[in-house]
Design an enzyme around this catalytic site. Structure first.
Site: not given
Ligand code: IDP
Ligand code: MG
Length: 138
Positions: A11, A117, A87, A114, A59, A51, A128
């Site tokens: 990212k 992805h 993962r 974080n 968010f 997304y 994707e």
């Molecule tokens: P992942 O990246 O581990 O697959 P997902 O649930 O698909 O997680 O969420 C996509 C991205 O959205 C996450 O990597 C994170 O950056 C962001 N995200 C997920 N949940 C939240 C939240 O509750 N608040 C803010 N950002 C979130």
């Molecule tokens: Mg995800």
């Protein structure tokens, strides 16, 4: 057990912090093969498509803003159970919960920054990979 292909994005925060090489090195050292690599700035439309599953989440706007805030490194990785292997190496979505030794557990602290992805299923990998490698893979 099956050979799979999956999409990884380093990212914008990971690219900005100079972590691209470290992340590619970890996946290669694990035995995953690079089948595609592209540094690209995601458009808003691409981000919304990528997304789409989170469209209704509060968010979503922030997520699209962030992922389009700078270049990402898109990687297509191939190997045994690649989707799950990637993962597991990424660590938990909230880096505070990510185990040390995982990418998020070693390099991130904030949910919104974080670093990485990875596709979470065969269907999302297919969807994707088509967004980031529309001409197919080597
Ligand atoms: P992942 O990246 O581990 O697959 P997902 O649930 O698909 O997680 O969420 C996509 C991205 O959205 C996450 O990597 C994170 O950056 C962001 N995200 C997920 N949940 C939240 C939240 O509750 N608040 C803010 N950002 C979130
Ligand atoms: Mg995800």
């Amino acid at each position: 057990m099956a050979i799979e292909r999956t999409l990884v994005l380093v990212k914008p925060d990971g690219v900005r912090r100079g972590l691209s090489g470290e992340i590619v090195a970890r996946f290669e050292a694990r035995g995953l093969k690079l089948r595609g690599a592209r540094l690209t700035k995601i458009s808003k439309a691409q981000a919304q498509k990528h997304y789409a599953e989170h469209k209704a989440r509060p968010f979503f706007g922030e997520l699209v803003e962030f992922i389009t805030s700078g270049p990402v490194l898109a990687l297509a990785l191939e190997g045994e159970s690649a989707i799950l292997a990637v993962r597991t190496m990424m660590g938990a979505t909230n880096p505070v919960n990510a185990a040390p030794g995982t990418i998020r557990g070693d390099f991130a602290l904030l949910m919104g920054e974080n670093i990485i992805h990875g596709s979470d299923s065969k269907e999302s990998a297919k969807h994707e990979l088509a967004i980031f490698f529309p001409d197919g893979l080597i």
